[in-house]
Design a protein around this motif. Structure first.
Motif, short mmCIF file in Angstrom:
data_model
loop_
_atom_site.label_atom_id
_atom_site.label_comp_id
_atom_site.label_asym_id
_atom_site.label_seq_id
_atom_site.Cartn_x
_atom_site.Cartn_y
_atom_site.Cartn_z
N UNK A 1 0.83 -1.20 0.00
CA UNK A 1 0.00 0.00 0.00
C UNK A 1 0.87 1.25 0.00
N UNK A 2 1.96 1.21 0.78
CA UNK A 2 2.81 2.39 0.94
C UNK A 2 4.06 2.28 0.05
N UNK A 3 4.62 3.43 -0.25
CA UNK A 3 5.85 3.49 -1.04
C UNK A 3 6.96 2.73 -0.31
N UNK A 4 7.70 1.84 -0.99
CA UNK A 4 8.81 1.13 -0.34
C UNK A 4 9.82 2.12 0.24
N UNK A 5 10.31 1.82 1.43
CA UNK A 5 11.24 2.71 2.11
C UNK A 5 12.69 2.39 1.78
N UNK A 6 13.55 3.40 1.75
CA UNK A 6 14.99 3.13 1.62
C UNK A 6 15.47 2.33 2.83
N UNK A 7 16.57 1.58 2.69
CA UNK A 7 17.06 0.73 3.79
C UNK A 7 17.25 1.46 5.11
N UNK A 8 17.76 2.68 5.08
CA UNK A 8 18.01 3.42 6.32
C UNK A 8 16.71 3.71 7.06
N UNK A 9 15.69 4.17 6.32
CA UNK A 9 14.41 4.47 6.95
C UNK A 9 13.72 3.20 7.45
N UNK A 10 13.83 2.13 6.68
CA UNK A 10 13.24 0.87 7.12
C UNK A 10 13.90 0.38 8.41
N UNK A 11 15.19 0.59 8.53
CA UNK A 11 15.88 0.20 9.75
C UNK A 11 15.36 0.98 10.95
N UNK A 12 15.12 2.28 10.76
CA UNK A 12 14.54 3.09 11.84
C UNK A 12 13.17 2.57 12.24
N UNK A 13 12.36 2.22 11.25
CA UNK A 13 11.03 1.67 11.53
C UNK A 13 11.14 0.38 12.34
N UNK A 14 12.06 -0.49 11.93
CA UNK A 14 12.22 -1.77 12.64
C UNK A 14 12.67 -1.54 14.08
N UNK A 15 13.59 -0.61 14.27
CA UNK A 15 14.08 -0.34 15.62
C UNK A 15 12.98 0.21 16.52
N UNK A 16 12.15 1.09 15.98
CA UNK A 16 11.03 1.63 16.75
C UNK A 16 10.03 0.52 17.09
N UNK A 17 9.73 -0.32 16.12
CA UNK A 17 8.81 -1.43 16.35
C UNK A 17 9.35 -2.38 17.42
N UNK A 18 10.64 -2.63 17.37
CA UNK A 18 11.27 -3.52 18.36
C UNK A 18 11.21 -2.91 19.75
N UNK A 19 11.37 -1.61 19.86
CA UNK A 19 11.35 -0.95 21.16
C UNK A 19 9.96 -0.94 21.78
N UNK A 20 8.94 -0.70 20.98
CA UNK A 20 7.59 -0.60 21.52
C UNK A 20 6.83 -1.92 21.50
N UNK A 21 7.15 -2.78 20.55
CA UNK A 21 6.38 -4.01 20.35
C UNK A 21 7.31 -5.15 19.93
N UNK A 22 8.18 -5.60 20.84
CA UNK A 22 9.20 -6.60 20.47
C UNK A 22 8.63 -7.92 19.96
N UNK A 23 7.41 -8.27 20.37
CA UNK A 23 6.82 -9.54 19.93
C UNK A 23 6.00 -9.39 18.65
N UNK A 24 5.85 -8.16 18.18
CA UNK A 24 5.14 -7.93 16.92
C UNK A 24 3.67 -8.31 16.95
N UNK A 25 2.98 -7.93 18.03
CA UNK A 25 1.57 -8.31 18.17
C UNK A 25 0.60 -7.18 17.82
N UNK A 26 1.12 -5.95 17.65
CA UNK A 26 0.24 -4.80 17.42
C UNK A 26 0.13 -4.48 15.92
N UNK A 27 -1.05 -4.74 15.36
CA UNK A 27 -1.31 -4.42 13.94
C UNK A 27 -0.18 -4.90 13.04
#
Length: 269
Positions: A235-261
């Motif tokens: 649905x969304x524009x693919x992110x460059x590797x650097x931005x995707x890494x930031x997204x993953x790090x934020x997701x890991x910090x707030x939702x390490x088990x990946x259960x939210x949406x």
């Protein structure tokens, strides 16, 4: 912000981060978020920000929640800055071609005019002026065009915001292109509606996602498949590797088990 239905609530408004026609002139939802209370993926009840202005220290996590679509936490409370309604408003209608309309909208943005919304479709350019009566009437004389009756103007801007305008009807996929406001008319198949002084282009098109996203990228922005169409390519524009890494790090910090949406923004988040 748009409601998109009678069941809309403050939490959904904040999590979606969508904005109406007033956004480029008055700010987005995230600009009005003062504080939030969230339940993260670990079950912790967290508070960020506060309830008054100028109280943010450290990372501004509150505004990070705007547009996160519930992938970082469940919003329990949201504190928002609110402003009074304008004292006076009027809408003008000008007959302009697409290229001239884009040029005019950008010209108005660089002048001290009380513009609070612009929209172009099928040769019609609408501009809303808001503020004191004296300021609005003086600006209207400078811009020209035909004044639109109040009820008609309200229906028009509500139709743009809530996507009940005839442009949004039908089964053709709806694309949302956020690009540089000065970008000339985009050579893409399908009708377009232009908002935000030229920075937001709505496109109804059955074209493949690749050329649409390439056109948006060339214009310094991105394209989102807002409604309908083939979502297998994202649905969304693919992110460059650097931005995707930031997204993953934020997701890991707030939702390490990946259960939210899970997968709501990108399949691997």
């Amino acid at each position: 912000p748009p409601l998109f239905g009678q069941g809309a609530a403050v939490g959904g408004c904040t999590a979606a981060g969508h904005s109406g026609p007033r956004r480029p002139y008055c700010g987005a939802v995230r600009d009005f978020v003062l504080g939030v209370r969230v339940l993260d993926g670990k079950g912790d009840d967290l508070k960020f920000g506060g309830q008054v202005m100028k109280n943010v220290a450290g990372y501004d996590v509150s505004r990070l929640m705007a547009g996160s679509l519930g992938t970082l936490g469940v919003l329990l409370e949201v504190s928002l800055k609110v402003l009074p309604l304008p004292a006076f408003e009027t809408t003008l209608l000008l007959k302009r071609g697409e290229a001239e309309a884009i040029s005019l909208m950008n010209e108005w943005s660089g002048r001290p005019l009380p513009v609070t919304a612009t929209a172009w479709r099928e040769g019609d350019l609408g501009v809303r002026l808001s503020g004191t009566r004296i300021a609005v009437e003086a600006a209207a004389r400078k811009l020209g065009g035909a004044a639109v009756a109040l009820e008609q103007a309200q229906r028009f801007w509500t139709g743009i915001r809530e996507q009940t305008d005839p442009f949004f009807a039908g089964e053709a996929p709806l694309w949302r292109l956020s690009i540089k406001s000065t970008t000339p008319p985009l050579d893409l198949p399908g009708p377009q509606l232009i908002e935000w002084g030229g920075a937001l282009r709505w496109l109804r098109s059955t074209a493949d996602a690749a050329p649409i996203r390439e056109a948006a990228a060339r214009a310094g922005g991105h394209a989102t498949l807002f409604r309908g169409g083939d979502r297998s390519k994202g649905v969304f524009q693919p992110l460059p590797p650097v931005l995707m890494k930031l997204h993953r790090n934020l997701k890991q910090a707030f939702d390490p088990s990946g259960i939210l949406n899970r997968g709501r923004l990108y399949p691997d988040l």
